[in-house]
Design a protein around this motif. Structure first.
Motif, short mmCIF file in Angstrom:
data_model
loop_
_atom_site.label_atom_id
_atom_site.label_comp_id
_atom_site.label_asym_id
_atom_site.label_seq_id
_atom_site.Cartn_x
_atom_site.Cartn_y
_atom_site.Cartn_z
N LEU A 153 -82.73 -56.72 2.86
CA LEU A 153 -81.84 -55.36 2.36
C LEU A 153 -80.22 -54.71 2.32
O LEU A 153 -79.55 -54.84 1.30
CB LEU A 153 -82.42 -53.86 2.05
N ALA A 154 -80.25 -55.15 3.69
CA ALA A 154 -78.63 -55.29 3.69
C ALA A 154 -77.82 -56.63 2.98
O ALA A 154 -76.58 -56.16 3.14
CB ALA A 154 -78.81 -55.63 5.39
N LEU A 155 -78.47 -58.04 2.90
CA LEU A 155 -77.71 -58.60 2.19
C LEU A 155 -77.96 -58.63 1.18
O LEU A 155 -76.46 -58.50 0.39
CB LEU A 155 -78.53 -60.08 2.30
N TYR A 156 -79.25 -57.88 0.47
CA TYR A 156 -78.39 -57.74 -0.85
C TYR A 156 -79.27 -56.53 -1.34
O TYR A 156 -80.37 -55.48 -1.47
CB TYR A 156 -80.05 -58.54 -1.39
N PRO A 157 -78.20 -55.43 -1.29
CA PRO A 157 -78.03 -53.94 -1.22
C PRO A 157 -78.76 -53.31 -2.58
O PRO A 157 -79.52 -52.45 -2.96
CB PRO A 157 -76.75 -53.48 -0.60
N GLY A 158 -78.64 -53.91 -3.55
CA GLY A 158 -78.83 -53.66 -4.98
C GLY A 158 -80.67 -53.55 -5.40
O GLY A 158 -81.35 -53.47 -5.71
N SER A 159 -81.27 -54.55 -4.69
CA SER A 159 -82.34 -54.54 -4.60
C SER A 159 -83.69 -53.77 -3.79
O SER A 159 -84.70 -53.80 -3.97
CB SER A 159 -82.20 -55.97 -3.50
N GLN A 160 -82.80 -53.04 -3.48
CA GLN A 160 -83.54 -52.03 -3.09
C GLN A 160 -83.65 -50.47 -4.37
O GLN A 160 -85.48 -49.87 -3.86
CB GLN A 160 -82.81 -51.05 -1.83
N GLN A 161 -83.44 -50.79 -4.74
CA GLN A 161 -83.71 -50.12 -6.41
C GLN A 161 -84.64 -51.08 -6.97
O GLN A 161 -84.06 -52.30 -7.54
CB GLN A 161 -82.92 -49.62 -7.16
N GLN A 162 -85.82 -50.51 -7.04
CA GLN A 162 -87.14 -51.38 -7.78
C GLN A 162 -86.50 -51.31 -9.65
O GLN A 162 -86.21 -50.53 -9.64
CB GLN A 162 -88.54 -50.90 -7.49
N GLU A 163 -86.78 -52.45 -10.52
CA GLU A 163 -86.39 -52.27 -11.37
C GLU A 163 -87.83 -51.61 -12.65
O GLU A 163 -88.10 -52.97 -12.14
CB GLU A 163 -85.75 -53.95 -11.86
N ARG A 164 -87.60 -50.61 -12.88
CA ARG A 164 -88.36 -50.59 -13.79
C ARG A 164 -88.13 -50.55 -15.45
O ARG A 164 -87.07 -49.78 -15.67
CB ARG A 164 -89.05 -48.96 -13.28
N PRO A 165 -88.85 -50.17 -15.81
CA PRO A 165 -88.48 -50.52 -17.72
C PRO A 165 -88.33 -49.41 -17.83
O PRO A 165 -89.25 -47.66 -17.16
CB PRO A 165 -90.07 -51.46 -18.38
N GLU A 166 -87.61 -48.93 -18.92
CA GLU A 166 -87.42 -47.96 -18.93
C GLU A 166 -88.58 -47.08 -20.20
O GLU A 166 -88.85 -47.61 -20.84
CB GLU A 166 -85.99 -47.47 -19.70
N PRO A 167 -88.84 -45.95 -19.78
CA PRO A 167 -90.13 -45.65 -20.97
C PRO A 167 -89.67 -45.30 -22.13
O PRO A 167 -88.57 -44.80 -22.58
CB PRO A 167 -90.32 -44.35 -20.10
N ALA A 168 -90.36 -46.18 -23.33
CA ALA A 168 -89.87 -45.67 -24.10
C ALA A 168 -90.03 -44.37 -25.07
O ALA A 168 -90.97 -43.47 -23.91
CB ALA A 168 -90.47 -47.18 -25.60
N PRO A 169 -89.40 -44.04 -25.86
CA PRO A 169 -89.16 -42.40 -26.14
C PRO A 169 -90.55 -41.84 -26.39
O PRO A 169 -91.13 -42.40 -27.52
CB PRO A 169 -88.05 -42.31 -27.01
#
Length: 191
Positions: A153-169
């Motif tokens: 996580l120190a090397l790749y700080p952006g990987s801390q946020q899990q990519e979750r799909p945006e829910p469909a409206p």
């Protein structure tokens, strides 16, 4: 050992026999290696010369090569289901055997068993990229997994946020045309 033998059962049977014969522990590996065949033999002979003389190193290499490592047992345990031809008793026994192979309560203390379960859940709860990184390095304890996760996580700080799909409206159904087939009951008028 034959190709049809369960390598884990074979090694356990060998260890029981060696213990019953009261062979010195340092001779076990010398007696075991000529009995191994196929992939098990290749795994044992693939070790460096110093490790080939260590019973635990040979056993670990053989079991890892043939998919009988603690991680493989954990995965089988988590994926096991009651199949159509199984009886609940047989299923429960299979789960118990897999859990014992995974957690090794005969070898580990109660604290060690708890740490194995916590280690699994810890890795499972990490972001996918970090979890893959930690699994790839096969930590043997929770502290090692924490260090690996923090380094990643120190090397790749952006990987801390899990990519979750945006829910469909949410879509609203189109208004019905024509008279309502289920008219609402009007409440009675109160005086």
């Amino acid at each position: 050992m034959t190709a049809e033998d369960d390598v884990q059962a074979f090694i356990e049977s060998f260890e029981v026999a060696a213990e019953a014969c009261q062979w010195p522990l340092e001779e076990w590996v010398v007696c075991l290696q000529p009995l191994l065949t196929g992939e098990a033999q290749l795994a044992a002979h693939g070790l460096p010369p110093g490790a080939r003389a260590d019973d635990n190193s040979v056993k670990r290499a053989v079991l890892d090569q043939l998919g009988c490592s603690s991680e493989d047992q954990r995965r089988r345990f988590r994926e096991a289901n009651l199949s159509a031809g199984d009886r609940p008793f047989a299923y429960a026994q299979r789960l118990t055997d897999m859990a014992r192979c995974w957690l090794q309560p005969e070898i580990q203390s109660a604290g060690g068993v708890v740490e194995q379960v916590v280690l699994e859940q810890f890795v499972h709860g990490l972001p996918e990229g970090t979890a893959n990184w930690v699994r790839c390095h096969r930590p043997t304890n929770l502290d090692g997994a924490v260090t690996l996760a923090e380094d990643h996580l120190a090397l790749y700080p952006g990987s801390q946020q899990q990519e979750r799909p945006e829910p469909a409206p949410r879509r609203r159904p189109p208004p019905r045309a024509g008279p309502n087939p289920f008219p609402r009951a009007t409440p009675p008028l109160l005086p």
